[in-house]
Design a protein around this motif. Sequence first.
Motif, PDB file in Angstrom:
ATOM      1  N   GLY A  31      51.324  34.729  45.144  1.00 23.33           N
ATOM      2  CA  GLY A  31      51.820  35.206  43.861  1.00 23.33           C
ATOM      3  C   GLY A  31      50.701  35.424  42.857  1.00 23.33           C
ATOM      4  N   TRP A  32      51.089  35.893  41.705  1.00 20.31           N
ATOM      5  CA  TRP A  32      50.179  36.144  40.580  1.00 20.31           C
ATOM      6  C   TRP A  32      50.122  34.888  39.736  1.00 20.31           C
ATOM      7  N   PRO A  33      48.961  34.473  39.236  1.00 19.15           N
ATOM      8  CA  PRO A  33      47.623  35.072  39.351  1.00 19.15           C
ATOM      9  C   PRO A  33      46.730  34.204  40.236  1.00 19.15           C
ATOM     10  N   LEU A  34      47.233  33.786  41.397  1.00 16.31           N
ATOM     11  CA  LEU A  34      46.546  32.810  42.233  1.00 16.31           C
ATOM     12  C   LEU A  34      45.849  33.462  43.426  1.00 16.31           C
ATOM     13  N   SER A  35      45.758  32.743  44.522  1.00 17.15           N
ATOM     14  CA  SER A  35      45.087  33.227  45.723  1.00 17.15           C
ATOM     15  C   SER A  35      45.806  32.671  46.940  1.00 17.15           C
ATOM     16  N   HIS A  36      45.264  32.927  48.113  1.00 20.90           N
ATOM     17  CA  HIS A  36      45.889  32.428  49.347  1.00 20.90           C
ATOM     18  C   HIS A  36      45.963  30.902  49.363  1.00 20.90           C
ATOM     19  N   GLN A  37      45.142  30.245  48.546  1.00 19.79           N
ATOM     20  CA  GLN A  37      45.118  28.780  48.536  1.00 19.79           C
ATOM     21  C   GLN A  37      46.420  28.165  48.028  1.00 19.79           C
TER      22      GLN A  37
END
Length: 276
Positions: A31-37
């Motif tokens: 999702g926004w505004p994160l990453s695959h982590q």
Amino acid sequence: MPFLKHKEGKEPVRIYYQDYGNGKPVILIHGWPLSHQSWEGQIRILVEEGYRVIAYDRRGFGRSSQPWGDYDYSALTQDLRQLILHLDLKDVALVGFSMGGGEVVRYFTDYGEERISKAALIASIIPLVAQKDDNPDGVPQKTLDEILGALKSDRIGFLKEFHKNFYNYKKGAEGVSEANLDFDFSVASHASPIATIKAAEAWASTDFRKELKNVTVPTLIVHGDDDNIVPYKTSAEQAAKGIADNTYHLIKGAPHGLSLTHREKLNELLLEFLKK
């Protein structure tokens, strides 16, 4: 580090991804505004249950490259398509969280169900975030404009507070620690400023209602009934009405960030669906 490099759009991009395990492939779209982590609580369980798990960073976020333009959903989905072709994946389950649900649905619009056998929308923005006359439970345009204005004027300040609402955070309550908030803030604040704004414009304005019919594979829909970011009545409830073959679960008391706060329940539902 594993990167997919392609030049299919207006600008060349490098997409960072992690590829773990064996078995049927599951692609996790953050999702926004994160990453695959942000999928940490799901990756290990899925791999241990015998799946091949691919989690990647959307362009502009995480370790992927940060092009200036091309953050509409077809451009974002092109990255997903190129990753599937690059790894020659078949019988794929696409799992999209929040904004990532847009790539899931747009994939079927732009590429059909080729190589895809299942889909999952987790706390997804699908089909429409914005409030309209025919979508009265959506987020008011004034609120969306305020979010975009804050991102342009004080992105760091906005992101510092954003994830409290993401998790319905209360200091001292179980489920989410201040360290979790600090980690998310670190990831989000290091994303491309232009990507953060343009991706927000994409999830805030794109209307997927006419595209729901394009999702022709079995689909899992999971949402929290206490989601303050994406109200379930304008998202999951509508998606369940528009996608023909779906299984819909509304988790009582779950906020938007249920992949962390209700990790065990989400993993249980996801594994049950994948094993069918």
